[in-house]
Scaffold this motif. Structure first.
Motif, mmCIF file in Angstrom:
data_model
loop_
_atom_site.group_PDB
_atom_site.id
_atom_site.type_symbol
_atom_site.label_atom_id
_atom_site.label_comp_id
_atom_site.label_asym_id
_atom_site.label_seq_id
_atom_site.Cartn_x
_atom_site.Cartn_y
_atom_site.Cartn_z
ATOM 1 N N ASP A 218 94.123 2.978 112.875
ATOM 2 C CA ASP A 218 93.009 2.297 112.356
ATOM 3 C C ASP A 218 91.703 2.401 113.088
ATOM 4 O O ASP A 218 90.824 2.733 112.400
ATOM 5 C CB ASP A 218 93.152 0.701 112.207
ATOM 6 C CG ASP A 218 93.470 0.143 113.430
ATOM 7 O OD1 ASP A 218 94.663 0.540 113.962
ATOM 8 O OD2 ASP A 218 92.646 -0.810 113.845
ATOM 9 N N CYS A 223 96.608 -2.208 115.268
ATOM 10 C CA CYS A 223 97.740 -1.648 115.395
ATOM 11 C C CYS A 223 98.355 -1.499 116.700
ATOM 12 O O CYS A 223 99.513 -1.550 116.826
ATOM 13 C CB CYS A 223 97.848 -0.230 114.429
ATOM 14 S SG CYS A 223 97.194 0.932 115.692
ATOM 15 N N GLY A 224 97.338 -1.495 117.649
ATOM 16 C CA GLY A 224 98.045 -1.438 118.976
ATOM 17 C C GLY A 224 98.667 0.119 119.286
ATOM 18 O O GLY A 224 99.094 0.444 120.360
ATOM 19 N N CYS A 226 97.070 2.511 119.957
ATOM 20 C CA CYS A 226 96.223 3.411 121.128
ATOM 21 C C CYS A 226 96.247 2.666 122.566
ATOM 22 O O CYS A 226 95.495 3.025 123.234
ATOM 23 C CB CYS A 226 94.839 3.346 120.338
ATOM 24 S SG CYS A 226 94.215 1.793 120.474
ATOM 25 N N CYS A 238 91.048 2.075 121.363
ATOM 26 C CA CYS A 238 90.010 2.012 120.219
ATOM 27 C C CYS A 238 88.469 1.156 120.195
ATOM 28 O O CYS A 238 87.802 1.328 119.667
ATOM 29 C CB CYS A 238 90.699 2.168 118.834
ATOM 30 S SG CYS A 238 91.246 0.708 118.395
HETATM 31 S S1 FES Z 1 94.763 -0.582 117.455
HETATM 32 FE FE1 FES Z 1 94.935 0.849 116.148
HETATM 33 S S2 FES Z 1 94.105 2.590 116.848
HETATM 34 FE FE2 FES Z 1 93.502 1.184 118.333
#
Ligand code: FES
Ligand SMILES: Cc1cc2nc3c(=O)[nH]c(=O)nc-3n(C[C@H](O)[C@H](O)[C@H](O)COP(=O)(O)OP(=O)(O)OC[C@H]3O[C@@H](n4cnc5c(N)ncnc54)[C@H](O)[C@@H]3O)c2cc1C
Lengths: 277, 467
Positions: A218, A223-224, A226, A238
């Motif tokens: 995203d 989402c975590g 990265c 991100c």
């Molecule tokens: S938290 Fe999803 S890309 Fe960084």
């Protein structure tokens, strides 16, 4: 839809594209990135913004054709459009306060991101040195652009076919030993390169900023995917990055995590090559 | 004729062995005959206890009465007075904790299957009613909505009906929020969500995707652009990790990531580019709907073994009962009273096992649930190649950090007053961004009340200006 208004091949595998994206162009600062999606089936891929022109309302992206998405993007021409472009994301690069002399290091396509950094430092009146490293002469990119936006440009090639022979780390070490006192080093390129640059600067205690390129979905912190470990803590590249203090980054972990989908990526490349035959 | 059966009319479902291999909807819904028979089980109680169990007070006995009379369109109109998303809520509301928990029939036997009836009515409406939607006349005022989840969509719809020019700014490439990226296709077909969004567009709502507010525009800039009020429905999307050793190994991800790759990016479908972990054995940590969705998605993605790891017992699981049953039927193994303590990797930093510790239930804690306490020396290694963390989410701090005057509580939830106005004049908020991770119906309800308040706020401002 976001229209491609300029396309230029920089070398055999690196392409520059300028997009019509007025909202992003008005806001983006050096170090920030966008997420693009080529078409309805496409994945969301982050790319750091290489240049922007708020007046014309455009941003420039420079990418290496490495996987399915960059192949798809590369297949488009001026006048074509991609479905999505979200940004600017991440934090702008933050240099140490009162930095006067900076060394910017780019490795391969990482030079595309090193370039806006050089431009920004140079325009702010800092003494800006650039070390740009490539495998060989054929793939040197952005030489002219760098020359206009720095004091000293050192190009290195691994095979010695152009500029200095050797790695960027050798050139950096030499510059430091010659007595250049850098207030900060910015290193952008393949993960091993950034890791070794940090190893060079550490004994001299030169603050070193690296721009990380973990896998993202995203790009907004939900989402975590990265996550990277910096100074023993989990950080989301991100939103808190993509720049981090290079001396604190766990590069080995990043290398492993970036390999999550390697198998599938290799399959995609083979399939795409088969398609072209 | 009243139906006095103690059992509710069962709803047709795809058979577990079949549905494990596809992403099509599991529950197929009532036929009109089934709906009739189930509606006849409603005693039409004068006191309407069910209604008090509904977070938005849908007039339940009234709509069920209309089903009995086979006037489905009227039934729909009654639900729609209170709920903007009946087709969605009929599918995903935790009815057994809300309306159905209050139903008198439930005291002896099953309660009336209110959720399934709601879904029936909504589906019937979508199938059979195609009225042209009229775009209301513009009242001269513009409102911005940040986030296109159920809260934002509802707020947008209600304001558009009152004549406001509404623009939704959505960070993702599609609106829908969790309905699109989180809840899987087999539970909530995306086509249904898309229809709701298309309906809003017909009402004149403008949806701008790829707009991360706080980055591309700040909330203050939106106000400067002429939006007289802003509604923030940005959800609670920030995933939590456990903070245990090994969480950065390859093969560990948040449920948000796993589900987004599958639902939003459609990595389960041929032709879509986004990759997703391909797993043989998966441990999902958590016991809520999100955990069930992740586990059931993993089954469909071809994992041979899928475990739910939950530190309390099944009774305490926050997931909907139906979800738990569906997961069990699909072969998900429930390892309850176990707590993940460490993730082990191989020489390439890929997950090879999850170390779990067994737990027992002790004294009740503040939440009233019995607190799990670790049993000493009970750790063991569960061989898995994937660990999915579904232990909760919190609101994304992006907007707070980029908006002066927008305050949050300790949990990062936006603070609002009774009118749903935040600590910043003209900026309203609702849904998960205010409550923390909750439910679709609560978010929808919050969007509705905020629309009412925003309307009053702007009308008052106008009257003041005219004076
Ligand atoms: S938290 Fe999803 S890309 Fe960084
Ligand atoms: C996997 C999963 C399963 C669930 N199952 C159920 C269930 O069965 N029943 C139930 O009732 N509830 C369920 N829930 C909870 C429910 O989905 C949420 O409570 C509800 O969606 C909250 O709605 P919302 O509008 O507040 O936020 P969201 O649905 O989270 O929407 C927020 C939107 O805002 C966007 N956004 C965020 N920040 C920005 C920004 N800065 N700028 C622009 N846009 C932004 C996001 O991209 C998103 O689209 C589930 C949740 C998950 C994750």
């Amino acid at each position: 839809m976001f229209r491609i208004i300029r396309k230029k091949k920089l070398n055999a595998s690196v392409t520059l594209m300028e997009f019509d994206a007025p909202f992003i162009a008005a806001k983006v600062k050096a170090g920030q990135f966008v997420i693009f999606r080529v078409d309805e089936q496409g994945e969301r891929v982050p790319l750091t913004v290489a240049d922007s022109d708020p007046e014309r309302g455009t941003i420039t992206l420079i990418f290496q054709v490495v996987g399915q998405s960059t192949m798809k993007l590369n297949a488009l021409e001026e006048g074509d459009s991609i479905t999505d472009l979200a940004g600017p994301l991440g934090m702008p690069t933050k240099l140490p306060e009162q930095a006067k002399k900076i060394c910017i290091i780019g490795g391969g396509v990482g030079c595309a991101i090193a370039y806006p950094q050089a431009k920004s430092c140079f325009l702010q009146g800092m003494e800006t040195d650039v070390i740009a490293g490539f495998r060989s002469k054929e793939i040197v990119i952005l030489e002219e652009e760098f020359r206009k936006n720095c004091h000293e440009l050192i190009i290195c090639t691994d095979d010695g076919s152009y500029g200095k022979k050797g790695f960027v780390t050798d050139a950096l070490k030499e510059r430091i030993e010659q007595g250049n006192q850098y207030d900060a080093v910015i290193a952008i390129g393949p993960v091993p390169m950034m890791k070794f640059v940090c190893e060079v600067t550490k004994p001299y205690a030169i603050p070193t900023i690296v721009s990380l390129n973990p896998i993202m979905v995203d790009g907004t912190g939900m989402c975590g995917c990265c996550r990277v470990t910096v100074g023993g803590k989990i950080r989301y590249a991100c939103v808190e990055g993509p720049d981090f203090d290079g001396h604190q980054v766990d590069f080995n972990e990043l290398m492993h995590r970036n390999g999550t989908f390697h198998q599938r990526e290799a399959e995609c490349r083979l399939l795409a090559q088969a398609d072209q035959l | 004729m009243p139906n006095l059966s103690e059992r509710k009319i069962p709803v047709p479902e795809q058979n577990p062995d079949e549905r494990k291999k596809n992403f099509s909807e599991v529950t197929l819904g009532y036929t009109p005959e089934m709906a009739q028979k189930e509606a006849e089980r409603c005693l039409n109680c004068k006191t309407m206890p069910c209604m008090s169990g509904c977070p938005v007070n849908v007039k339940i006995p009234e709509f069920i009465q209309k089903i009995k009379e086979q006037d489905y369109e009227k039934a729909y109109a009654i639900i729609h007075q209170s709920s903007s998303l009946p087709a969605v809520c009929g599918r995903v509301c935790p009815q057994e904790k809300q309306c159905e928990s209050q139903c008198v029939r439930g005291k002896k036997g099953d309660s009336v299957s209110i959720g399934r009836l709601e879904r029936f009515v909504a589906d019937w409406h979508m199938e059979n009613c195609h009225f042209p939607v009229k775009k209301p006349e513009f009242n001269g005022h513009r409102v911005a909505i940040v986030g296109g989840g159920p809260a934002g969509l509802t707020c947008a719809g209600d304001l558009a009906k009152r004549g406001y020019a509404v623009t939704i700014f959505e960070a993702f490439h599609v609106a829908g929020g969790v309905l699109m990226y989180g809840i899987p296709e087999f539970r909530l077909p995306k086509e249904i969500v898309q229809k709701e969004i298309d309906h809003l567009k017909l009402l004149g709502v403008e949806i701008m995707t790829n707009m991360v507010i706080g980055k591309v525009f700040s909330i203050d800039e939106l106000m400067e652009q002429g939006f007289e009020a802003v509604f923030v429905g940005s959800g609670a999307g920030l995933p939590r990790f456990m903070g245990i050793e090994g969480e950065s190994l390859v093969g560990v991800c948040s449920a948000n990531e796993y589900l987004t790759r599958i639902n939003l990016m459609k990595s389960y479908q041929e032709g879509y580019d986004t990759p997703v972990l391909s797993s043989e054995s998966v441990a999902v940590c958590g016991g809520g709907n999100v955990a069930m969705d992740a586990a059931r998605s993993a089954v469909r993605m071809g994992a041979k073994k899928v475990y739910i790891i939950y530190r309390r017992s099944e009774n305490e699981m926050p997931a909907r009962k139906e979800e738990v049953r569906h997961a069990q039927e699909e072969g998900v193994q429930f390892l309850t009273l176990q707590n993940p303590v460490k993730i082990l990797g191989d020489e390439n930093d890929r997950v090879r096992a999850l170390v779990c510790q067994k737990m027992e239930l002790g004294e009740p804690d503040i939440s009233g649930r019995r607190k799990p306490v670790p049993i000493p020396d009970s750790c063991y290694e569960l061989p898995v190649d994937t660990v999915i963390m579904a232990i909760g989410t919190s609101p994304n701090p992006l907007l707070r950090k980029t908006t002066e005057g927008l305050e949050t509580n300790q949990k990062g939830c936006l603070i609002v007053d009774e009118s749903m106005m935040t600590t910043k004049q003209g900026v309203y908020a609702g849904g998960d961004a205010v409550t923390g991770a909750a439910t679709v119906i609560m978010a929808m309800g919050a969007g509705k009340s905020a629309a009412q308040s925003i309307d009053e706020y702007i009308q008052q401002k106008r009257t003041k200006q005219e004076e």
